[in-house]
Motif scaffolding. Structure first.
Motif, PDB file in Angstrom:
ATOM      1  N   GLU A 184       0.870  -1.208  -0.116  1.00 49.79           N
ATOM      2  CA  GLU A 184      -0.034   0.212   0.022  1.00 49.79           C
ATOM      3  C   GLU A 184       0.678   1.154   0.140  1.00 49.79           C
ATOM      4  O   GLU A 184       0.558   2.086  -0.668  1.00 49.79           O
ATOM      5  CB  GLU A 184      -0.913  -0.138   1.251  1.00 49.79           C
ATOM      6  N   ARG A 189       1.983   1.965  -3.352  1.00 57.19           N
ATOM      7  CA  ARG A 189       0.776   2.782  -4.093  1.00 57.19           C
ATOM      8  C   ARG A 189       0.837   4.140  -3.706  1.00 57.19           C
ATOM      9  O   ARG A 189       1.108   5.113  -4.583  1.00 57.19           O
ATOM     10  CB  ARG A 189      -0.433   2.070  -3.881  1.00 57.19           C
ATOM     11  N   ILE A 249      -3.979  -3.694  -6.622  1.00 57.30           N
ATOM     12  CA  ILE A 249      -2.846  -2.713  -6.691  1.00 57.30           C
ATOM     13  C   ILE A 249      -1.569  -3.214  -6.922  1.00 57.30           C
ATOM     14  O   ILE A 249      -0.439  -2.447  -7.075  1.00 57.30           O
ATOM     15  CB  ILE A 249      -2.586  -2.256  -5.459  1.00 57.30           C
ATOM     16  N   ASN A 254      -2.497   2.086 -12.563  1.00 50.42           N
ATOM     17  CA  ASN A 254      -2.425   2.542 -11.442  1.00 50.42           C
ATOM     18  C   ASN A 254      -1.952   1.467 -10.465  1.00 50.42           C
ATOM     19  O   ASN A 254      -2.333   1.486  -9.338  1.00 50.42           O
ATOM     20  CB  ASN A 254      -3.562   3.426 -10.798  1.00 50.42           C
ATOM     21  N   LYS A 255      -1.198   0.399 -11.027  1.00 46.69           N
ATOM     22  CA  LYS A 255      -0.777  -0.480  -9.865  1.00 46.69           C
ATOM     23  C   LYS A 255       0.836  -0.639  -9.891  1.00 46.69           C
ATOM     24  O   LYS A 255       1.499   0.146 -10.536  1.00 46.69           O
ATOM     25  CB  LYS A 255      -1.189  -1.966 -10.755  1.00 46.69           C
ATOM     26  N   THR A 256       1.185  -1.308  -8.827  1.00 48.52           N
ATOM     27  CA  THR A 256       2.724  -1.449  -8.855  1.00 48.52           C
ATOM     28  C   THR A 256       3.157  -2.876  -9.266  1.00 48.52           C
ATOM     29  O   THR A 256       2.479  -3.697  -8.982  1.00 48.52           O
ATOM     30  CB  THR A 256       3.032  -1.099  -7.319  1.00 48.52           C
TER      31      THR A 256
END
Length: 323
Positions: free
Chosen positions: A25, A28, A65, A82-84
């Protein structure tokens, strides 16, 4: 978060944090597009496969994520969604054991970066904390096989002689994924101007770390000291062959540092880092935007910032991973 940070591809070339929900998290929150996550140091083949299985389970579990990176297209997709992107990396070739066939097996599992040695001797060569015997004959075969299947050779913790011979033996770019220049601070883990030029001249790549014991001011370092180290390397080898490799250890306690500073994780102590605290301003992964902001404050051009924050890594990963 600055527009520049938001619009850039942000790549962390080395992270060995305690991989769990809170850390992901924070990735992100920090706007990190992709990160080379260490899944093996002293673990055996079997235990490394267990680590990979566990990481894959987490990537599935936190699919909103996270995403697994096998190719540079996966990095670009992570940015769009928009993810890692999680890149699997080793900090030791120990898990290859004495079996060249395991190299392709690990590539098939998603492993894309492997550091040849971790601080000490293994079957491939020698680390930076003992007398360096250079690259073994088997080590040459390991590099050939890594080149063939598209796994990047990392030389961060590798001894000078083994590194030179590995740079010469590889027909693809190799990297120091996380290091600092000895020109700012003498340390067995830091690289001399000659070593930095040698890897760059061979088309290789340097990820600069913010691990405080390697920075000039140690535990008193701030994000500005980290910028100073990056700038030092850029002035030496140019802005196209430099990137970020934080070496974040977020979520770990002293037992972890005991494990990584002893040979094979359990024998003699190789080094004592003293107080380990990340530079002020980038103490956590979530503070990644502060790094881009510090580069802006230092007067760097937008082009340079975007290259160093991630574009350079994407280019060099592309050269190595494409088979």
């Amino acid at each position: 978060m600055s527009t520049l940070h938001d619009n850039s591809i942000i790549i962390d070339g080395l992270n060995i944090s305690k991989f769990e929900r809170s850390v992901f998290e924070d990735m992100r929150k920090g706007g990190v597009t992709a990160v080379n996550c260490t899944v093996s140091v002293w673990e055996s083949f079997q235990k490394t496969v267990d680590n990979i299985a566990e990481m894959k389970q987490q990537i599935r579990e936190y699919g909103e994520i996270l995403t697994l990176v096998r190719t540079t297209d996966d990095i670009l997709r992570a940015k769009k969604e928009n993810k890692t992107g999680i890149i699997f990396g080793f900090q030791n070739a120990h898990a290859f054991e004495d079996n060249l066939g395991y190299i392709e097996a690990f590539k098939d599992l998603g492993v894309n970066v492997v550091q040849l040695c971790y601080n000490t001797q293994n079957l491939v060569g020698t680390g930076c904390y003992e007398r360096d015997g250079g690259l073994s004959g088997y080590g040459r075969e390991v590099i050939q096989e890594m080149n063939r299947v598209g796994i990047m050779v990392d030389l961060s913790h590798v001894g000078g002689k083994t590194s030179s011979e590995a740079i010469a033996a590889s027909n693809k770019p190799v990297c120091y994924s996380h290091c600092c220049p000895s020109g700012l601070k003498e340390h067995p883990r830091n690289k001399s101007d000659e070593q930095l030029k040698e890897i760059a001249d061979a088309g290789g790549f340097v990820g600069v770390t913010m691990f405080a014991p390697f920075l000039k001011r140690g535990p008193d370092a701030t994000v500005e000291d980290y910028i100073e180290a990056i700038e030092y390397v850029v002035n030496l080898i140019g802005e196209d062959q430099v990137g970020i490799g934080t070496d974040f250890t977020q979520g770990y306690s002293t037992e972890f540092f005991d494990w990584i500073t002893h040979d094979k994780g359990r024998y003699r102590q190789l080094t004592n880092f003293g107080k380990v605290v990340n530079p002020e301003g980038i103490r956590t992964i979530g503070e990644f935007p502060n790094l881009t902001a510090a580069m802006e404050r230092a007067g760097w051009s937008e082009t340079r910032i975007k290259k160093i924050m991630g574009e350079n890594w994407v280019r060099v990963f592309g050269e190595v991973w494409k088979v």
